[in-house]
Design an enzyme around this catalytic site. Structure first.
Site, short mmCIF file in Angstrom:
data_model
loop_
_atom_site.label_atom_id
_atom_site.label_comp_id
_atom_site.label_asym_id
_atom_site.label_seq_id
_atom_site.Cartn_x
_atom_site.Cartn_y
_atom_site.Cartn_z
N HIS A 203 83.97 -18.34 30.15
CA HIS A 203 83.96 -17.76 28.77
C HIS A 203 84.75 -16.25 28.87
O HIS A 203 84.90 -16.02 27.43
CB HIS A 203 82.93 -17.75 27.79
CG HIS A 203 81.99 -17.34 27.87
ND1 HIS A 203 80.57 -17.88 29.07
CD2 HIS A 203 81.53 -16.53 27.14
CE1 HIS A 203 80.01 -16.97 28.43
NE2 HIS A 203 80.50 -16.09 27.50
N1 UDP Z 1 73.88 -23.48 28.46
C1 UDP Z 1 74.05 -24.23 27.87
N2 UDP Z 1 75.38 -25.28 27.99
C2 UDP Z 1 76.12 -25.17 28.96
C3 UDP Z 1 76.04 -23.67 29.20
C4 UDP Z 1 75.37 -22.84 28.96
O1 UDP Z 1 73.09 -25.18 27.27
O2 UDP Z 1 77.49 -25.68 29.14
C5 UDP Z 1 72.99 -22.11 28.43
C6 UDP Z 1 72.96 -21.83 29.44
O3 UDP Z 1 71.60 -22.01 30.46
C7 UDP Z 1 72.04 -20.34 29.32
C8 UDP Z 1 73.32 -19.65 28.05
O4 UDP Z 1 73.44 -21.15 27.40
O5 UDP Z 1 70.72 -19.86 28.61
C9 UDP Z 1 73.90 -18.68 28.46
O6 UDP Z 1 74.90 -18.34 27.50
P1 UDP Z 1 76.47 -17.99 27.35
O7 UDP Z 1 76.53 -18.31 28.86
O8 UDP Z 1 77.40 -18.59 27.08
O9 UDP Z 1 76.04 -16.40 27.06
P2 UDP Z 1 76.18 -15.54 27.99
O10 UDP Z 1 74.59 -15.47 28.72
O11 UDP Z 1 77.18 -15.33 28.85
O12 UDP Z 1 76.05 -14.16 27.14
#
Ligand code: UDP
Length: 367
Positions: A203
């Site tokens: 993303h």
């Molecule tokens: N996650 C989830 N479902 C999904 C994809 C990710 O529950 O389909 C969870 C993942 O286990 C983690 C979090 O979302 O705990 C990560 O979020 P994201 O990748 O949106 O944000 P970032 O960490 O890149 O800021």
């Protein structure tokens, strides 16, 4: 009564906040309240996590919704300022690196309300990432800096933060993961037999918003799909790109594109995976704890501990041999769940929420 207000707005914030809120609800003379900015508002990106993490509904919802960075950040600031002027919390706690984090830190600093940052000090040194701007500015404004890994302390000290403001607590997102694993009775990886599963999440604007780079990634995923089952829970901001790109349309049949998964379902997929391909921050950390190899399609990481742990390789999506790197990662062997010595040394032990709660109470009482 010490009034602590947690500010959350986007999916990764919820996993980071839940263990802290839980620890504070059992602390005497503390009131722990949750404000949701509404930065993420889809049911599958927000509401379900309150159910899955067993969190109470937010005490306050600003309902800000999407917009440009300026519109969203300003909207949160305006709504948040009104709330804190009437509620006057003793401490505001912000999480991670999203626009809600920055907006609440800025308002708190201007109103003289002590602000604590959970996941302070992470640095990608990539100023083109909106998250990096949010991290650096939030850390300059926060008065208590709670760090998840040793690089956090080093970065903050290099930038001149007071040593007394920094506390190494471990990683509260890993607490949420560890309690889910315990609830589901998962103690070891359970790789899916047969062709093996590759789990994909993408993303970041640097991958998704560049048509050329996005096509390269989708072609790489198409090649992986020849030998593996691919599951790709698609973040709302990525779906349009897949639907509008030529390669995306051609490969759609070969990639299992699904809605964002609920947290327990996503964790089960991680545990089953032979490989994770991602550009997520949190997924790099969770895969390291689970001992699942992870190919991170970026040119840098703000979470170098995951590389030191041996599970994560950072490779830009324009790099030459992504297929070779994926094969090497799949063939490797990794420590079991929670057993990685590098992560253990950084206190990724499922008790970070308690340490953050203790630090917040000490800080709040001293202000
Ligand atoms: N996650 C989830 N479902 C999904 C994809 C990710 O529950 O389909 C969870 C993942 O286990 C983690 C979090 O979302 O705990 C990560 O979020 P994201 O990748 O949106 O944000 P970032 O960490 O890149 O800021």
């Amino acid at each position: 009564m010490l009034q602590i207000l947690h500010v959350v707005g986007a999916r990764p914030n919820f996993m980071k906040m839940a263990p802290v809120h839980q620890a504070l609800t059992t602390t005497p003379s503390v009131q722990s309240r949750i404000l949701h900015t509404g930065q993420h508002y889809d049911r599958l990106m927000s509401d379900v996590f309150f159910e899955d993490l067993r969190l109470p509904l937010p005490d306050v919802s600003l309902g800000v919704g999407s917009g440009s960075h300026a519109e969203q950040t300003a909207g949160i600031m305006i709504g948040f300022e009104k709330q804190v002027l009437s509620a006057r919390p003793d401490v505001v706690v912000v999480y991670g690196d999203v626009n809600s984090t920055l907006a609440a830190a800025l308002v708190s600093a201007k109103l003289g309300i002590p602000c604590a940052h959970v996941e302070a000090g992470l640095r990608s040194s990539d100023w083109a990432m909106p998250e990096e701007v949010n991290r650096v500015v939030t850390d300059r404004l926060a008065r208590l800096l709670l760090v998840t890994e040793p690089s956090g302390r080093r970065n903050l000290e290099r930038e001149g933060a007071a040593a007394g403001a920094i506390v190494e607590t471990g990683n509260t997102m890993i607490d949420s993961l560890a309690s889910l694993l315990a609830r589901e009775g998962i103690t070891a990886r359970r790789p899916r037999p047969g062709r093996g599963l590759v789990l994909v999440t993408l993303h970041r604007p640097s991958n998704v918003d560049h048509a050329g780079r996005f096509e390269t990634i989708i072609s790489f995923l198409g090649t992986l799909a020849e030998d593996h089952d691919l599951v790709f829970p698609v973040h709302p901001r990525t779906r349009n790109q897949i639907e509008s790109s030529a390669v995306g349309k051609r490969l759609k049949g070969r990639l299992e594109l699904v809605e964002p998964l609920r947290y327990p379902a996503f964790v089960r997929r991680m545990v089953e995976a032979a490989l994770i391909v991602t550009d997520s921050g949190g997924v790099q950390e969770e895969s390291a704890y689970l001992g699942v190899p992870c190919l991170t399609l970026r040119s840098t990481t703000e979470r170098p501990i995951t590389v030191d742990a041996g599970t994560n390789i950072i490779e830009s999506s324009c790099a030459g041999d992504l297929g070779g790197t994926a094969r090497r990662l799949i063939a490797g062997s990794y420590p079991g769940i929670g057993e990685n010595p590098v992560l253990r040394a950084a206190h990724w032990d499922g008790r970070a929420g308690e340490r953050v709660a203790e630090a917040l109470v000490r800080f709040g009482r001293s202000c």
